[in-house]
Design a protein around this motif. Structure first.
Motif, PDB file in Angstrom:
ATOM      1  N   VAL A  43     107.528  53.900   3.577  1.00 35.12           N
ATOM      2  CA  VAL A  43     107.107  55.088   2.832  1.00 35.12           C
ATOM      3  C   VAL A  43     106.509  56.116   3.781  1.00 35.12           C
ATOM      4  N   LEU A  44     105.799  55.670   4.820  1.00 34.22           N
ATOM      5  CA  LEU A  44     105.284  56.605   5.808  1.00 34.22           C
ATOM      6  C   LEU A  44     106.403  57.428   6.434  1.00 34.22           C
ATOM      7  N   LEU A  45     107.554  56.787   6.637  1.00 27.14           N
ATOM      8  CA  LEU A  45     108.684  57.485   7.259  1.00 27.14           C
ATOM      9  C   LEU A  45     109.400  58.418   6.298  1.00 27.14           C
ATOM     10  N   ALA A  49     103.008  60.293   2.017  1.00 19.83           N
ATOM     11  CA  ALA A  49     102.043  59.518   2.794  1.00 19.83           C
ATOM     12  C   ALA A  49     100.928  58.982   1.905  1.00 19.83           C
ATOM     13  N   GLU A  50     100.579  59.730   0.857  1.00 13.60           N
ATOM     14  CA  GLU A  50      99.523  59.279  -0.047  1.00 13.60           C
ATOM     15  C   GLU A  50      99.870  57.926  -0.672  1.00 13.60           C
ATOM     16  N   GLU A  51     101.148  57.728  -0.986  1.00  9.84           N
ATOM     17  CA  GLU A  51     101.591  56.446  -1.538  1.00  9.84           C
ATOM     18  C   GLU A  51     101.557  55.359  -0.476  1.00  9.84           C
ATOM     19  N   ALA A  52     101.914  55.712   0.748  1.00 10.02           N
ATOM     20  CA  ALA A  52     101.960  54.724   1.829  1.00 10.02           C
ATOM     21  C   ALA A  52     100.594  54.127   2.132  1.00 10.02           C
ATOM     22  N   VAL A  53      99.520  54.908   1.946  1.00  6.69           N
ATOM     23  CA  VAL A  53      98.178  54.453   2.335  1.00  6.69           C
ATOM     24  C   VAL A  53      97.354  53.964   1.136  1.00  6.69           C
ATOM     25  N   ARG A  54      97.968  53.736   0.008  1.00 10.87           N
ATOM     26  CA  ARG A  54      97.200  53.429  -1.206  1.00 10.87           C
ATOM     27  C   ARG A  54      96.436  52.111  -1.098  1.00 10.87           C
ATOM     28  N   ARG A  55      96.839  51.208  -0.197  1.00 12.51           N
ATOM     29  CA  ARG A  55      96.117  49.944  -0.032  1.00 12.51           C
ATOM     30  C   ARG A  55      94.933  50.064   0.935  1.00 12.51           C
ATOM     31  N   VAL A  56      94.794  51.203   1.586  1.00 13.82           N
ATOM     32  CA  VAL A  56      93.636  51.415   2.459  1.00 13.82           C
ATOM     33  C   VAL A  56      92.451  51.784   1.576  1.00 13.82           C
ATOM     34  N   PRO A  57      91.352  51.066   1.667  1.00  8.14           N
ATOM     35  CA  PRO A  57      90.208  51.367   0.794  1.00  8.14           C
ATOM     36  C   PRO A  57      89.683  52.786   1.001  1.00  8.14           C
ATOM     37  N   ARG A  58      89.192  53.366  -0.048  1.00 13.51           N
ATOM     38  CA  ARG A  58      88.563  54.685   0.063  1.00 13.51           C
ATOM     39  C   ARG A  58      87.286  54.580   0.896  1.00 13.51           C
ATOM     40  N   ASP A  59      86.959  55.697   1.546  1.00 13.22           N
ATOM     41  CA  ASP A  59      85.755  55.769   2.386  1.00 13.22           C
ATOM     42  C   ASP A  59      85.736  54.661   3.437  1.00 13.22           C
ATOM     43  N   SER A  60      86.898  54.447   4.043  1.00 13.11           N
ATOM     44  CA  SER A  60      87.030  53.361   5.029  1.00 13.11           C
ATOM     45  C   SER A  60      86.494  53.747   6.401  1.00 13.11           C
ATOM     46  N   TRP A  68     104.482  50.432  14.093  1.00  9.52           N
ATOM     47  CA  TRP A  68     105.739  51.010  14.555  1.00  9.52           C
ATOM     48  C   TRP A  68     105.559  52.499  14.826  1.00  9.52           C
ATOM     49  N   MET A  69     106.444  53.024  15.697  1.00  6.86           N
ATOM     50  CA  MET A  69     106.392  54.456  16.017  1.00  6.86           C
ATOM     51  C   MET A  69     106.593  55.312  14.772  1.00  6.86           C
ATOM     52  N   LEU A  70     105.931  56.440  14.783  1.00  4.63           N
ATOM     53  CA  LEU A  70     106.100  57.453  13.744  1.00  4.63           C
ATOM     54  C   LEU A  70     106.422  58.780  14.411  1.00  4.63           C
ATOM     55  N   PRO A  71     107.334  59.585  13.858  1.00  6.95           N
ATOM     56  CA  PRO A  71     107.483  60.954  14.355  1.00  6.95           C
ATOM     57  C   PRO A  71     106.152  61.678  14.244  1.00  6.95           C
TER      58      PRO A  71
END
Length: 332
Positions: A43-45, A49-60, A68-71
């Protein structure tokens, strides 16, 4: 002061677990007392991006990425999505682009790395004959060269899409560049780079298995008097070369080398690069977490920088003890 957590790509088949390639790093982070989070790399690719990071806790808080590489544009979206959730990637989007793409770091390392020039592109379209002629002239107009983009070469298509035997043969330059752009397609990063071809010290392929290019591209090997060393031409070890360059990957955090080891393409090589000159250049670059790939010149004149990369997306060689590196990241 908040302790940084490390973000890894999730396993595409089990999104609650780290991608298998990075699972050992995630496990080591936990053993060191650190914390990790997961993102959806696919999803990041290609998605929001908001969907890709949804498992990262808020205020982390402070975060590193190991994955992996990202453009560069997608990394910027990644950073912005985390910021919106109260997270802060410790490598900024501009800092990522500087270390990840050759035009970002080349001016600092010019003279310590093979001479290079580039032609920006808005998409997978090969430069025209006039642009290529001007680029070849900027490298002196003759001699061998390597074709790549701002990030990658096609080292496994060495003769058709990577190596130019003679820059004065502009028709051959055009053929190699066109094939390179065709094979890169939508993954062409930034534009086309022409890079001077240099000779590096090589090792016997029997010590490492089948030959393969490391760093930026590769060359040929001739056996030395002892049967164990020879010559590999920049950027280190074509697939049909029969050997590999003696190449080290150095991991730098805040201008300090925190891990020195072999290149991932030759993980069993023993390397002891001289970092005297490189240290000052890394500090001048001003990026917090970077790697430098170094190769030993065949004439014994020292080590050359064959590649610079963002440390978050640089691979580790199999079997290396990365505990010091990961401990430094979670203590940064």
């Amino acid at each position: 002061m908040p302790v940084p957590a490390i973000i890894f790509p999730a396993d595409p088949l089990n999104p609650r677990r780290p991608d298998p390639h990075f699972a050992w790093e995630a496990r080591m982070v936990r053993e060191l007392g650190g914390e990790h989070h997961l993102v959806d790399h696919d999803v990041l690719l290609a998605g929001p991006a908001e969907e890709a990071v949804r498992r990262v806790p808020r205020d982390s808080g402070p975060l590193w990425y190991r994955g992996w590489m990202l453009p560069s544009a997608r990394y910027a979206d990644f950073a912005a999505a985390l910021t919106a959730r109260g997270g802060n990637l410790l490598t900024s989007a501009p800092g990522y682009a500087v270390a990840h793409e050759l035009p970002g770091w080349y001016d600092v390392f010019e003279g310590a790395t093979p001479a290079s020039t580039w032609i920006p592109s808005d998409g997978p379209v090969a430069p025209g004959p006039e642009e290529l002629a001007e680029a070849a002239a900027r490298l002196g107009g003759h001699g061998p060269a390597i074709v790549k983009d701002y990030v990658k070469s096609r080292k496994h298509e060495w003769h058709e899409a990577c190596y130019v035997p003679e820059l004065a043969d502009l028709a051959a330059v055009g053929r190699v560049v066109e094939r390179f752009v065709e094979l890169q397609g939508e993954f062409l990063a930034g534009g086309v780079v022409l890079r001077r071809y240099e000779e590096f010290e090589g090792t016997d392929a029997s010590a490492e298995g089948p030959a393969g290019a490391s760093g930026a591209a590769g060359g040929t090997v001739g056996a030395g008097a002892n049967g164990g060393t020879g010559v590999v031409r920049a950027d280190s070890g074509a697939p049909d070369a029969g050997g590999r360059a003696v190449e080290a990957r150095v991991w730098w955090l805040d201008g300090r080398p925190v891990l020195v080891g072999p290149h991932p393409d030759a993980p069993r090589q023993a390397v002891e690069p001289d970092l005297t000159d490189v240290r000052a250049l890394v500090r001048r670059l001003g990026c917090r977490f970077v790697t430098t790939d170094l190769a030993s010149r065949a004439d014994g004149s020292g080590w050359r920088v064959v590649e610079v990369g963002d440390g978050q997306v640089s691979d580790l060689p199999r079997g290396i003890d990365a505990s010091g590196l990961l401990a430094s990241l979670i203590a940064a």
